[in-house]
Scaffold this motif. Structure first.
Motif, short mmCIF file in Angstrom:
data_model
loop_
_atom_site.label_atom_id
_atom_site.label_comp_id
_atom_site.label_asym_id
_atom_site.label_seq_id
_atom_site.Cartn_x
_atom_site.Cartn_y
_atom_site.Cartn_z
N HIS A 290 0.87 -1.17 0.00
CA HIS A 290 0.00 0.00 0.00
C HIS A 290 0.91 1.22 0.00
O HIS A 290 1.25 1.73 1.06
N LEU A 291 1.33 1.66 -1.15
CA LEU A 291 2.15 2.86 -1.19
C LEU A 291 1.22 4.05 -1.21
O LEU A 291 0.35 4.17 -2.06
N SER A 292 1.40 4.92 -0.23
CA SER A 292 0.51 6.07 -0.17
C SER A 292 1.28 7.27 0.32
O SER A 292 2.35 7.13 0.90
N PRO A 293 0.76 8.48 0.09
CA PRO A 293 1.46 9.68 0.56
C PRO A 293 1.57 9.73 2.08
O PRO A 293 2.40 10.46 2.61
N ASP B 202 5.82 -0.40 4.21
CA ASP B 202 4.46 -0.15 3.72
C ASP B 202 3.60 0.37 4.87
O ASP B 202 4.05 0.45 6.02
N ILE B 203 2.37 0.70 4.55
CA ILE B 203 1.49 1.38 5.51
C ILE B 203 1.14 0.46 6.68
O ILE B 203 0.97 0.91 7.81
N SER C 203 -7.37 9.50 7.23
CA SER C 203 -8.03 8.75 6.17
C SER C 203 -8.09 7.27 6.56
O SER C 203 -7.49 6.87 7.56
N GLU D 252 -6.58 4.99 5.31
CA GLU D 252 -5.21 4.45 5.27
C GLU D 252 -4.37 5.00 6.40
O GLU D 252 -3.48 4.33 6.89
N HIS D 253 -4.67 6.21 6.79
CA HIS D 253 -3.82 6.91 7.75
C HIS D 253 -4.63 7.31 8.98
O HIS D 253 -4.87 8.49 9.23
#
Lengths: 235, 99
Positions: A17-20, A28-29, A199, A201-202
């Motif tokens: 999961h590559l994310s900002p 990864d996240i 979010s 993800e975050h």
């Protein structure tokens, strides 16, 4: 991340999961989230020992001066203590739901639940303040304003009742301090959520704040019977 | 980590159980059980702690490393309490020599 790591079959970029939101030191996240949670749990283990110090002292002195502890405990309002327990349990529920909402990426629900948790925390502190002011008016504050009547002593030595009240103020005071820090943390989370910085993800920051909040709730789960219910309340 | 997370229903069930247990702690204080009053109150507190820890704090769903941290916390806490009590309550066993 090096070229070789990216091209290795074990670390296929598609599986990540590559994310900002990903900090550069993490793969990864998920790893980032695990590290965040692990760090908070290690902190909470040190908090167990931090509170453990007063709990150890409490166990020791309660055994040595039981009549004074029972007399001091009978001077506390069980109904108020029970009400505080209910409020704090409710705040833990709204906190758990807030993490759930954050994970689902539901910003409105997250904001509402964080706000509810903060309000319940403030309600708890309000009740705590009421209780402290009662103690002040009863002149039952060790060191500052301690002039117990004979009925308040219930036949126990004055210094033993004073010792119990020292434990009462230090344990609940330390707990209240943690509540204030928790409310501060959740306010920061609410601001971040408001700005759209949380979010699905975050959301680890919300999750970690939740762990802290639940820990403070668990401390109160023990403080209630240990301070308010010594020797039972039967006639 | 492919951890699952508790559903909203789980949270509600745990919350209701916590409220019932809190009411039970308060209610039992008004019944004379002698020294068992403290034991029962602490047992209920332990159940409440487990519910909060396992479900609200996701320990039920988390991996071994996190659980080891929790166990380590309890282990050191137990050492602190037990060694302190062992010291305090064994002091009277030996009379110091002299007049």
């Amino acid at each position: 991340m090096s070229e070789s790591a990216a091209s290795s079959p074990l670390a296929a970029p598609s599986a990540r999961h590559l994310s900002p939101a990903l900090h550069h030191q993490f793969e990864d996240i998920e790893q980032q989230r695990d590290a965040g949670n692990f760090g908070m749990w290690v902190f909470l283990a040190t908090e167990m020992l931090f509170f453990g110090g007063v709990f150890t002292g409490y166990i020791m002195y309660r055994s040595l001066y039981y009549p004074g502890f029972a007399a001091g405990s009978h001077g506390l309002e069980v109904n108020l203590g029970a009400a505080m327990t209910f409020v704090l349990l409710a705040s833990s529920f709204t906190m758990a739901m807030a993490v759930h909402a954050a994970r689902a990426g539901r910003r409105g629900m997250l904001l509402g639940l964080l706000f509810a948790t903060i309000l319940l925390g403030i309600a708890f502190l309000g009740m705590k303040f009421t209780e402290y002011s009662h103690k002040w008016h009863e002149q039952m504050v060790p060191g500052l304003n301690f002039h117990p009547s004979l009925t308040e002593l219930r036949g126990a030595p004055e210094h033993a009742v004073e010792l119990f009240l020292c434990f009462y103020f230090f344990m609940t005071g330390l707990h209240a301090l943690h509540m204030i820090i928790g409310i501060g943390l959740l306010s920061v989370m609410a601001i971040l959520a408001w700005r759209g910085r949380i979010s699905c993800e975050h959301y680890n920051r919300v999750e970690v704040s939740g762990l802290y909040w639940h820990f403070v709730d668990i401390i109160w789960i023990y403080l209630f019977p240990l301070l308010y219910l010594i020797g039972g309340r039967y006639k | 980590m492919n951890e699952e997370n508790p559903s909203v229903e789980t949270y509600i069930v745990v919350f209701v159980a916590l409220l019932i247990l809190a009411a039970l702690t308060t209610g039992i204080a008004y019944i004379n059980l002698g020294t068992l009053n403290t034991v029962v109150a602490l047992a209920i507190a332990a159940v409440k702690m487990s519910l909060v820890g396992l479900f609200f704090m996701h320990l039920w769903y988390s991996r071994g490393l996190t659980r080891i941290v929790v166990l380590a916390g309890f282990f050191w806490l137990a050492l602190m309490v037990l060694f302190t009590l062992a010291d305090v309550f064994s002091r009277s066993w030996i009379k110091p020599p002299g007049p």
